[in-house]
Write a protein that holds these residues in place. Structure first.
Motif, PDB file in Angstrom:
ATOM      1  N   UNK A 279       1.010  -1.369   0.065  1.00 30.70           N
ATOM      2  CA  UNK A 279      -0.108   0.086   0.040  1.00 30.70           C
ATOM      3  C   UNK A 279       0.691   1.229   0.276  1.00 30.70           C
ATOM      4  N   UNK A 280       0.605   2.167  -0.673  1.00 37.74           N
ATOM      5  CA  UNK A 280       1.137   3.639  -0.832  1.00 37.74           C
ATOM      6  C   UNK A 280       0.585   4.516   0.385  1.00 37.74           C
ATOM      7  N   UNK A 281       1.179   5.337   0.918  1.00 35.78           N
ATOM      8  CA  UNK A 281       0.634   6.103   1.944  1.00 35.78           C
ATOM      9  C   UNK A 281       0.564   7.576   1.781  1.00 35.78           C
ATOM     10  N   UNK A 282      -0.004   8.250   2.427  1.00 39.07           N
ATOM     11  CA  UNK A 282      -0.189   9.808   2.369  1.00 39.07           C
ATOM     12  C   UNK A 282      -0.100  10.223   0.938  1.00 39.07           C
ATOM     13  N   UNK A 283      -1.355  10.049   0.131  1.00 46.60           N
ATOM     14  CA  UNK A 283      -1.496  10.754  -1.203  1.00 46.60           C
ATOM     15  C   UNK A 283      -1.525  12.115  -1.019  1.00 46.60           C
ATOM     16  N   UNK A 284      -1.348  12.951  -2.242  1.00 49.65           N
ATOM     17  CA  UNK A 284      -1.588  14.139  -2.444  1.00 49.65           C
ATOM     18  C   UNK A 284      -3.148  14.097  -3.127  1.00 49.65           C
ATOM     19  N   UNK A 285      -3.865  15.044  -2.669  1.00 45.63           N
ATOM     20  CA  UNK A 285      -5.327  15.090  -3.257  1.00 45.63           C
ATOM     21  C   UNK A 285      -5.573  15.989  -4.079  1.00 45.63           C
ATOM     22  N   UNK A 286      -6.220  16.126  -4.997  1.00 49.30           N
ATOM     23  CA  UNK A 286      -6.569  17.037  -6.125  1.00 49.30           C
ATOM     24  C   UNK A 286      -7.911  16.605  -6.452  1.00 49.30           C
ATOM     25  N   UNK A 287      -8.628  17.931  -7.080  1.00 50.74           N
ATOM     26  CA  UNK A 287      -9.978  17.819  -7.433  1.00 50.74           C
ATOM     27  C   UNK A 287     -10.054  18.171  -8.967  1.00 50.74           C
ATOM     28  N   UNK A 288     -10.917  17.398  -9.632  1.00 51.72           N
ATOM     29  CA  UNK A 288     -10.907  17.410 -11.200  1.00 51.72           C
ATOM     30  C   UNK A 288     -12.369  17.884 -11.148  1.00 51.72           C
ATOM     31  N   UNK A 289     -12.732  18.833 -12.149  1.00 52.01           N
ATOM     32  CA  UNK A 289     -14.002  19.549 -12.350  1.00 52.01           C
ATOM     33  C   UNK A 289     -14.343  18.599 -13.589  1.00 52.01           C
ATOM     34  N   UNK A 290     -15.433  18.233 -13.816  1.00 50.25           N
ATOM     35  CA  UNK A 290     -16.072  17.285 -14.848  1.00 50.25           C
ATOM     36  C   UNK A 290     -17.307  17.956 -15.372  1.00 50.25           C
ATOM     37  N   UNK A 291     -18.182  17.475 -16.148  1.00 50.16           N
ATOM     38  CA  UNK A 291     -19.237  18.070 -16.575  1.00 50.16           C
ATOM     39  C   UNK A 291     -20.203  18.293 -15.617  1.00 50.16           C
ATOM     40  N   UNK A 292     -20.801  19.451 -15.700  1.00 47.93           N
ATOM     41  CA  UNK A 292     -21.889  20.059 -14.613  1.00 47.93           C
ATOM     42  C   UNK A 292     -23.051  18.991 -14.596  1.00 47.93           C
ATOM     43  N   UNK A 293     -23.644  19.014 -13.425  1.00 51.17           N
ATOM     44  CA  UNK A 293     -24.888  18.278 -13.048  1.00 51.17           C
ATOM     45  C   UNK A 293     -25.952  19.452 -12.257  1.00 51.17           C
ATOM     46  N   UNK A 294     -27.288  19.063 -12.630  1.00 53.46           N
ATOM     47  CA  UNK A 294     -28.285  19.837 -11.926  1.00 53.46           C
ATOM     48  C   UNK A 294     -28.038  20.209 -10.319  1.00 53.46           C
ATOM     49  N   UNK A 295     -27.469  19.041  -9.635  1.00 55.57           N
ATOM     50  CA  UNK A 295     -27.104  19.309  -8.154  1.00 55.57           C
ATOM     51  C   UNK A 295     -26.034  20.510  -8.088  1.00 55.57           C
ATOM     52  N   UNK A 296     -25.162  20.333  -9.003  1.00 55.75           N
ATOM     53  CA  UNK A 296     -23.921  21.379  -8.767  1.00 55.75           C
ATOM     54  C   UNK A 296     -24.409  22.889  -9.301  1.00 55.75           C
ATOM     55  N   UNK A 297     -25.508  22.602 -10.083  1.00 47.65           N
ATOM     56  CA  UNK A 297     -26.026  24.187 -10.490  1.00 47.65           C
ATOM     57  C   UNK A 297     -27.020  24.834  -9.320  1.00 47.65           C
TER      58      UNK A 297
END
Length: 543
Positions: free
Chosen positions: A521-539
């Protein structure tokens, strides 16, 4: 009526002279109680350590014997009816958003620090008279004239701020007939008008979503300091925010930080100042006030304070996610969730909630609480509601009439609006339980058209051995790694080979060589966000 006279003779001494006078209608014991804590920080502050020269006199001017019955309670016997007075000095030498400071430029007081509550007389209005070398420019008390003020009760008095100063900058704006005042003490190195416009948009969005503002006037008091500082404290009629160094606000990153804390504290005008658990209604400043709802008070506010920078248009989605990424990263490197639920950690703010605790003892009610609030919001959005709309329900149910909530009654309201969302399952896993909220967020963020991804940067110590360094010293060891079995916090790494061989110097003077077993197992990842196609919930979320 209880009269408080506050005066300063020598500002550079930093001592405040306090005189309290009151009428006693019948003989008996009178207690003077100095608060041991303040609202917004659920931890003992021990303001009694700033008190000296306590004395009591009766109506004839004779000194009355007294005794201390606890570290912050002074008591005397009133042998006859009549007026009695209490005098003492308070050292105002701590500059932060919840403390008090006097110098050659200002008298800045949070009255909860320095004013005693009188017990043994009928509850009554409090009147405050000031004798300062500078004019009072702003106070959240009710004004009688330029140096006389009133509070309806000690609760209001303890929730109030006074700032007297030679010079201060004042701006204001209005939203739905509510007057917002912005007071700037110190040098301004940012675009003040951009700041005011952005703050007004946040206030407009909040008032629109809640349906109203709890007060007719609200004061932002900014202490812009020449040294490093960052703090904010909420009051019903305003907030104090200390930030420094002021010159660093030239940097857009720090300017955004100032906007963030301002939005956070403004959200508290509803959540905490009004929407509050019964355990804190009213505050009892003489004892510790325990509640499991600390994460609701601070975690939801931390999330919402940032969210309203997005909803008001101050932040783009990518800017909001940049801030969220830092929160996720911080939470991912701590394992308090394995050992305490967020409810237990809320209760334990009185133990070590504002200091560094032993490794992985508890959750941070601000950071972990904010991520739980985000997850709750996503589930509500998927159900056709939102956390913003739910907090309006909580405002009407618990806050508008200061009814207060029990832990179960708050969540019962969530259950009422949940349709396909299994709220009780969520509650048992992430609120009363001990499961990783980050793993859950990875599952549900696609509802908003956002992905949370793990990235490993080929950092051998971090990713393969599970060791985080501060300089050359070990600051964190992943509990699932082999290194956890042999290394200590504070170990100095002298050398590391690609095969996992470490040379270590320990604080006890010993040196060791270790062969650390690599994990699959690898430890302590760096986290990042990817913005994908919009959704009604995001709106809906961003509206």
């Amino acid at each position: 009526m209880i009269h408080y006279q506050l005066s300063v003779q020598y500002p550079t001494s930093q001592f405040l002279e306090v005189s309290i006078s009151f009428q006693v209608s019948a003989p008996g014991k009178i207690s003077l109680k100095l608060p041991i804590w303040r609202a917004g920080r659920y931890q003992e502050a021990n303001y009694a350590k700033f008190i000296r020269d306590f004395a009591v006199k009766d109506f004839s001017g004779e000194e009355v014997p007294f005794m201390k019955v606890s570290k912050a309670i002074w008591q005397f016997e009133a042998s006859k009816e009549g007026e009695y007075s209490v005098k003492y000095q308070f050292f105002a030498g701590q500059m932060d958003a919840g403390s008090s400071w006097i110098d050659d430029e200002q008298v800045y007081l949070n009255l909860v620090n320095c004013c005693m509550e009188v017990n043994g007389v009928a509850p009554s209005e409090c009147q405050v008279q000031t004798r300062f070398p500078y004019p009072v420019k702003v106070t959240t008390l009710d004004s009688i004239n330029s140096n006389q003020f009133r509070a309806s009760s000690f609760q209001q008095l303890a929730d109030s701020t006074i700032l007297a100063t030679k010079q201060i900058m004042h701006n204001k704006f209005e939203v739905n007939s509510v007057k917002f005042h912005c007071w700037f003490k110190g040098d301004i190195y940012f675009n003040k008008y951009e700041f005011l416009e952005s703050l007004q948009k946040v206030a407009e969005k909040l008032i629109n979503d809640f349906g109203m503002f709890p007060e007719e006037e609200y004061h932002f008091i900014f202490q812009l300091l020449p040294y490093t500082h960052y703090h904010g404290v909420e009051h019903r009629r305003g907030t104090v925010i200390t930030y420094g160094p002021a010159e660093s606000l030239k940097n857009p990153k720090n300017f955004h930080e100032l906007m963030g804390i301002s939005s956070h504290e403004l959200y508290h005008a509803w959540n905490v100042c009004r929407i509050r658990p019964k355990a804190l209604l009213p505050y009892d400043f003489s004892v510790e006030n325990y509640t499991e709802s600390g994460w609701i008070l601070e975690g939801i506010t931390s999330y919402m304070g940032d969210l309203y920078l997005l909803k008001s248009g101050f932040w783009s989605l990518s800017e909001f996610l940049d801030k969220l990424q830092r929160t996720v990263q911080r939470v991912s490197e701590d394992f308090g969730w394995r050992h305490q639920s967020i409810l237990e950690s809320s209760f334990d703010t009185w133990v070590d909630g504002y200091q560094k605790s032993i490794p992985d003892r508890r959750q941070n009610i601000y950071s972990n609480g904010a991520l739980i609030a985000l997850a709750l919001d996503i589930h509500l959005l998927n159900d056709g509601l939102s956390l913003s709309e739910f907090m309006q329900i909580a405002w009407k149910r618990f806050g508008s009439k200061m009814r207060g909530y029990q832990e179960y009654s708050f969540w019962r309201e969530v259950e009422k609006v949940s349709r396909k969302f299994d709220f009780m399952g969520f509650y048992s896993r992430y609120i009363s339980g001990k499961e990783s909220i980050i793993e859950h967020l990875k599952e549900i963020l696609p509802i908003l058209g956002i992905k949370l991804e793990e990235d490993f940067q080929n950092d051998y110590l971090r990713n393969n051995l599970g060791v985080l360094l501060e300089g050359a010293s070990v600051k964190k060891i992943h509990p699932d790694s082999f290194a956890y079995q042999v290394l200590m916090l504070g170990d100095e790494i002298k050398n590391v080979s690609p095969k996992g061989e470490l040379e270590v110097h320990r604080i006890n003077g010993n040196s060791y060589s270790y062969k650390i077993k690599e994990s699959s197992t690898q430890f302590f990842p760096e986290y990042k966000f990817q913005i994908e196609q919009g959704t009604p919930q995001r709106e809906k979320w961003m509206q």
